[in-house]
Design a protein around this motif. Structure first.
Motif, PDB file in Angstrom:
ATOM      1  N   VAL A 241       0.855  -1.183   0.000  1.00 57.18           N
ATOM      2  CA  VAL A 241       0.000   0.000   0.000  1.00 57.18           C
ATOM      3  C   VAL A 241       0.893   1.235   0.000  1.00 57.18           C
ATOM      4  O   VAL A 241       1.699   1.421   0.913  1.00 57.18           O
ATOM      5  N   ALA A 242       0.771   2.053  -1.046  1.00 57.38           N
ATOM      6  CA  ALA A 242       1.548   3.287  -1.128  1.00 57.38           C
ATOM      7  C   ALA A 242       0.892   4.358  -0.267  1.00 57.38           C
ATOM      8  O   ALA A 242      -0.298   4.619  -0.390  1.00 57.38           O
ATOM      9  N   LEU A 243       1.680   4.953   0.606  1.00 54.62           N
ATOM     10  CA  LEU A 243       1.199   5.999   1.499  1.00 54.62           C
ATOM     11  C   LEU A 243       1.763   7.338   1.045  1.00 54.62           C
ATOM     12  O   LEU A 243       2.974   7.487   0.877  1.00 54.62           O
ATOM     13  N   PHE A 244       0.874   8.295   0.841  1.00 58.55           N
ATOM     14  CA  PHE A 244       1.288   9.631   0.416  1.00 58.55           C
ATOM     15  C   PHE A 244       1.321  10.587   1.608  1.00 58.55           C
ATOM     16  O   PHE A 244       0.519  10.470   2.531  1.00 58.55           O
ATOM     17  N   LYS A 245       2.260  11.519   1.545  1.00 57.62           N
ATOM     18  CA  LYS A 245       2.304  12.625   2.490  1.00 57.62           C
ATOM     19  C   LYS A 245       2.224  13.892   1.659  1.00 57.62           C
ATOM     20  O   LYS A 245       3.190  14.296   1.011  1.00 57.62           O
ATOM     21  N   GLY A 246       1.046  14.486   1.628  1.00 60.40           N
ATOM     22  CA  GLY A 246       0.820  15.590   0.715  1.00 60.40           C
ATOM     23  C   GLY A 246       0.758  15.082  -0.714  1.00 60.40           C
ATOM     24  O   GLY A 246       0.047  14.130  -1.024  1.00 60.40           O
ATOM     25  N   ASP A 247       1.576  15.676  -1.588  1.00 63.58           N
ATOM     26  CA  ASP A 247       1.502  15.307  -3.005  1.00 63.58           C
ATOM     27  C   ASP A 247       2.522  14.262  -3.430  1.00 63.58           C
ATOM     28  O   ASP A 247       2.602  13.919  -4.606  1.00 63.58           O
ATOM     29  N   HIS A 248       3.317  13.739  -2.511  1.00 64.72           N
ATOM     30  CA  HIS A 248       4.319  12.749  -2.910  1.00 64.72           C
ATOM     31  C   HIS A 248       4.201  11.472  -2.080  1.00 64.72           C
ATOM     32  O   HIS A 248       3.740  11.486  -0.937  1.00 64.72           O
ATOM     33  N   MET A 249       4.618  10.360  -2.665  1.00 65.57           N
ATOM     34  CA  MET A 249       4.584   9.084  -1.961  1.00 65.57           C
ATOM     35  C   MET A 249       5.668   9.069  -0.894  1.00 65.57           C
ATOM     36  O   MET A 249       6.834   9.322  -1.163  1.00 65.57           O
ATOM     37  N   GLU A 250       5.261   8.751   0.331  1.00 68.55           N
ATOM     38  CA  GLU A 250       6.167   8.789   1.475  1.00 68.55           C
ATOM     39  C   GLU A 250       6.745   7.419   1.791  1.00 68.55           C
ATOM     40  O   GLU A 250       7.907   7.291   2.155  1.00 68.55           O
ATOM     41  N   ASN A 251       5.916   6.380   1.653  1.00 68.79           N
ATOM     42  CA  ASN A 251       6.335   5.057   2.115  1.00 68.79           C
ATOM     43  C   ASN A 251       5.439   4.002   1.473  1.00 68.79           C
ATOM     44  O   ASN A 251       4.355   4.311   0.965  1.00 68.79           O
ATOM     45  N   VAL A 252       5.895   2.757   1.504  1.00 63.43           N
ATOM     46  CA  VAL A 252       5.064   1.625   1.088  1.00 63.43           C
ATOM     47  C   VAL A 252       4.796   0.772   2.319  1.00 63.43           C
ATOM     48  O   VAL A 252       5.726   0.274   2.957  1.00 63.43           O
ATOM     49  N   LEU A 253       3.532   0.622   2.666  1.00 60.60           N
ATOM     50  CA  LEU A 253       3.140  -0.081   3.879  1.00 60.60           C
ATOM     51  C   LEU A 253       2.969  -1.572   3.620  1.00 60.60           C
ATOM     52  O   LEU A 253       2.794  -2.008   2.477  1.00 60.60           O
ATOM     53  N   HIS A 254       2.978  -2.320   4.716  1.00 58.88           N
ATOM     54  CA  HIS A 254       2.708  -3.755   4.631  1.00 58.88           C
ATOM     55  C   HIS A 254       1.268  -3.957   4.156  1.00 58.88           C
ATOM     56  O   HIS A 254       0.375  -3.175   4.506  1.00 58.88           O
ATOM     57  N   PRO A 255       1.012  -4.991   3.374  1.00 53.80           N
ATOM     58  CA  PRO A 255      -0.343  -5.240   2.870  1.00 53.80           C
ATOM     59  C   PRO A 255      -1.439  -5.238   3.930  1.00 53.80           C
ATOM     60  O   PRO A 255      -2.526  -4.705   3.696  1.00 53.80           O
ATOM     61  N   ASP A 256      -1.160  -5.812   5.106  1.00 51.68           N
ATOM     62  CA  ASP A 256      -2.189  -5.890   6.150  1.00 51.68           C
ATOM     63  C   ASP A 256      -2.608  -4.526   6.677  1.00 51.68           C
ATOM     64  O   ASP A 256      -3.693  -4.384   7.248  1.00 51.68           O
ATOM     65  N   ASP A 257      -1.757  -3.518   6.485  1.00 49.38           N
ATOM     66  CA  ASP A 257      -2.067  -2.193   7.034  1.00 49.38           C
ATOM     67  C   ASP A 257      -3.342  -1.606   6.449  1.00 49.38           C
ATOM     68  O   ASP A 257      -4.035  -0.818   7.114  1.00 49.38           O
ATOM     69  N   ALA A 258      -3.657  -1.964   5.201  1.00 48.98           N
ATOM     70  CA  ALA A 258      -4.901  -1.467   4.599  1.00 48.98           C
ATOM     71  C   ALA A 258      -6.117  -1.968   5.366  1.00 48.98           C
ATOM     72  O   ALA A 258      -7.140  -1.280   5.444  1.00 48.98           O
ATOM     73  N   LEU A 259      -6.012  -3.161   5.949  1.00 51.18           N
ATOM     74  CA  LEU A 259      -7.106  -3.703   6.757  1.00 51.18           C
ATOM     75  C   LEU A 259      -7.363  -2.849   7.987  1.00 51.18           C
ATOM     76  O   LEU A 259      -8.514  -2.601   8.354  1.00 51.18           O
ATOM     77  N   TYR A 260      -6.292  -2.416   8.638  1.00 51.68           N
ATOM     78  CA  TYR A 260      -6.450  -1.601   9.843  1.00 51.68           C
ATOM     79  C   TYR A 260      -7.040  -0.239   9.484  1.00 51.68           C
ATOM     80  O   TYR A 260      -7.864   0.314  10.232  1.00 51.68           O
TER      81      TYR A 260
END
Length: 365
Positions: free
Chosen positions: A202-221
């Motif tokens: 899961v790509a996580l954005f901070k403002g207009d740019h991608m900040e980090n790629v999260l573990h798949p399970d994080d989308a569930l939370y």
């Protein structure tokens, strides 16, 4: 007076009819409909635009034609692709937009999406995803067991309760989160592994740019705390190295705020009900009420810890993909902006309660 009005109307109708006759109508054979667009970062101010276009002719050598150009603007790039196809290129059938990781970290995603969002040909349900690697390379792969790369990518990104971590972001979702100071954007990440595509994060954005790629399970939370009523299956640890898979999950959430901007604190209450469809561990009797109660308590403890760890990670990054700060903002009379969201999430405290009910053990005994 009425005769003059009628005369003016007749002249107007003749004029409009003449204009329509002069319009050049493009036959369907002269139109190419883009199914997937891909964006790869090339350098400061330029990017590579790739378009996947299905071929209508049964005599075509390839089911999907791929065209690529380097450009500074979407419109200019589409004109270049038109020159290569020698047909009118339209976006009415656009289904997916792909961005490479490098393009997403460059901060150009919002600029492109805003342009396409204003295009009346582009629908709100167009799906978005980040590509690990090159979007062009992914689109040019020969997926021999699939109808086309357009169908393959579109089907992979479609919302499904069985896709445990697919946040299923469309163009409307991204525009909402990009313009809302209380929430940060997320997108699914897809990766080419061999000859197959997989959802890997899961790509996580901070403002207009991608900040980090999260573990798949994080989308569930994220989905659980946002109050999504039906959750995908997830695995929980229940002590002693044993694990269970909870399926057919019903979820409800209640969030209570202390309404303080200086010392924000939330109470997050989750009520989870589901079926235990798989169990790995010691040989136990699922008909024993005491054992089932212990499993529920252990599962509650594990889910609470996982959610807490996830929230702590988000706090360190000062991002809010859930929209937790909205529970504080609605009680304030100050002008809220993204900077205030960052400050609020960085000092936020929370208490998590999980009420887990295993309603059935399915075919397990």
């Amino acid at each position: 007076m009425s005769k003059k009005i009628i005369l003016i109307l007749l002249i107007g109708m003749i004029f409009l009819t003449g204009c329509n006759l002069n319009e050049k109508k493009v036959p369907i054979e002269g139109i190419d409909m883009v199914g997937v667009l891909g964006f790869d970062y090339e350098g400061e101010g330029t990017y590579k635009l790739t378009a996947a276009i299905p071929q209508k002719s049964k005599y075509a050598n390839e089911r999907t034609q791929i065209y690529t150009t380097t450009t500074e603007l979407v419109t200019t790039g589409m004109v270049d692709i038109e020159k290569k196809t020698e047909k009118k290129v339209v976006l009415n059938q656009l289904r997916v937009i792909l961005f490479s990781e490098e393009f997403a970290t460059s901060g150009k995603v919002e600029e492109v999406i805003k342009h396409l969002y204003r295009n009346t040909q582009v629908g709100n349900e167009v799906l978005l995803a980040i590509v690990k690697g090159s979007a062009e390379e992914l689109m040019r792969q020969d997926y021999t067991d699939k109808a086309s790369v357009i169908n393959y990518v579109s089907d992979l990104l479609q919302p499904s309760v069985n896709l445990a971590f697919n946040p299923n972001t469309n163009i409307h979702d991204l525009m909402y989160t990009q313009t809302n100071p209380n929430i940060d954007s997320i997108m699914p990440v897809i990766e080419l592994k061999g000859k197959k595509l997989e959802l890997t994060g899961v790509a996580l954005f901070k403002g207009d740019h991608m900040e980090n790629v999260l573990h798949p399970d994080d989308a569930l939370y994220i989905q659980a705390i946002q109050g999504k009523k039906k959750l995908s299956p997830f695995t929980l640890n229940v002590g002693g190295g044993d694990t269970l898979l909870l399926d057919f999950i019903d979820n409800s959430v209640k969030i209570i705020s202390n309404k303080s901007l200086e010392s924000p604190r939330l109470k997050i209450i989750l009520k989870i009900e589901g079926t235990m469809s798989e169990y790995k561990g010691k040989n136990i009797s699922f008909k024993d009420p005491e054992i089932m109660e212990r499993l529920e308590k252990d599962a509650e403890k594990d889910l609470k810890k996982k959610i807490n760890d996830f929230l702590e990670e988000m706090q360190k990054l000062e991002v809010d993909p859930i929209g937790l700060t909205e529970n504080v903002r609605r009680h304030q009379r100050v002008k809220w902006d993204t900077e205030l969201t960052r400050k609020t999430i960085s000092k936020m405290k929370w208490d998590i309660e999980v009420d887990m009910s295993i309603l059935s053990t399915g075919v397990l005994h």
